[in-house]
Motif scaffolding. Sequence first.
Motif, PDB file in Angstrom:
ATOM      1  N   ASP A  19      36.825  85.183  74.420  1.00  0.00           N
ATOM      2  CA  ASP A  19      36.310  83.959  75.550  1.00  0.00           C
ATOM      3  C   ASP A  19      35.442  83.015  74.720  1.00  0.00           C
ATOM      4  O   ASP A  19      35.453  81.686  74.709  1.00  0.00           O
ATOM      5  N   GLN A  20      34.617  83.784  73.899  1.00  0.00           N
ATOM      6  CA  GLN A  20      33.601  82.815  73.121  1.00  0.00           C
ATOM      7  C   GLN A  20      34.099  82.037  71.951  1.00  0.00           C
ATOM      8  O   GLN A  20      33.922  80.953  71.649  1.00  0.00           O
ATOM      9  N   VAL A  21      35.089  82.779  71.371  1.00  0.00           N
ATOM     10  CA  VAL A  21      35.591  81.808  70.239  1.00  0.00           C
ATOM     11  C   VAL A  21      36.623  80.819  70.972  1.00  0.00           C
ATOM     12  O   VAL A  21      36.555  79.747  70.422  1.00  0.00           O
ATOM     13  N   HIS A  27      35.444  73.133  72.337  1.00  0.00           N
ATOM     14  CA  HIS A  27      34.262  72.293  72.281  1.00  0.00           C
ATOM     15  C   HIS A  27      34.500  71.382  71.030  1.00  0.00           C
ATOM     16  O   HIS A  27      34.270  70.273  70.759  1.00  0.00           O
ATOM     17  N   HIS A  28      35.085  71.865  69.689  1.00  0.00           N
ATOM     18  CA  HIS A  28      35.214  71.167  68.858  1.00  0.00           C
ATOM     19  C   HIS A  28      36.728  70.607  68.430  1.00  0.00           C
ATOM     20  O   HIS A  28      37.125  70.060  67.692  1.00  0.00           O
ATOM     21  N   PRO A  60      49.198  78.191  66.998  1.00  0.00           N
ATOM     22  CA  PRO A  60      48.164  77.597  67.099  1.00  0.00           C
ATOM     23  C   PRO A  60      47.647  77.575  68.519  1.00  0.00           C
ATOM     24  O   PRO A  60      48.340  77.259  69.648  1.00  0.00           O
ATOM     25  N   THR A  61      46.351  77.762  68.967  1.00  0.00           N
ATOM     26  CA  THR A  61      46.036  77.845  70.293  1.00  0.00           C
ATOM     27  C   THR A  61      44.353  77.815  70.382  1.00  0.00           C
ATOM     28  O   THR A  61      43.603  78.209  69.249  1.00  0.00           O
ATOM     29  N   ASN A  62      43.743  77.499  71.372  1.00  0.00           N
ATOM     30  CA  ASN A  62      42.469  77.333  72.010  1.00  0.00           C
ATOM     31  C   ASN A  62      42.208  77.976  73.350  1.00  0.00           C
ATOM     32  O   ASN A  62      41.126  77.746  73.719  1.00  0.00           O
TER      33      ASN A  62
END
Length: 84
Positions: A19-21, A27-28, A60-62
């Motif tokens: 979750d933090q990553v 954010h970026h 690829p994911t966020n």
Amino acid sequence: MCDYTQAKEIKVVLSEIADQVASRLRHHQVQGEVVIVGIDYADAEEAGTSGFGVQMKIYPTNHTDDLSPKKRPHVQPYNSCPDH
């Protein structure tokens, strides 16, 4: 500092890290495609090892769910520590 020895505890910690990553990636405005996890022990001498690391290539994911262990039930935490 303590060692987590139960799979349930390890999955909770890894989910919190995911979750933090994911939050930092969003954010970026970038995505990650390799997940690397390094494990160290609070008492390496007692554990008999200093730790280990693993990595996995993903799409690829966020998104938190894509990075979380819940998404990858076939990947089981390795528990080399005796139950306390």
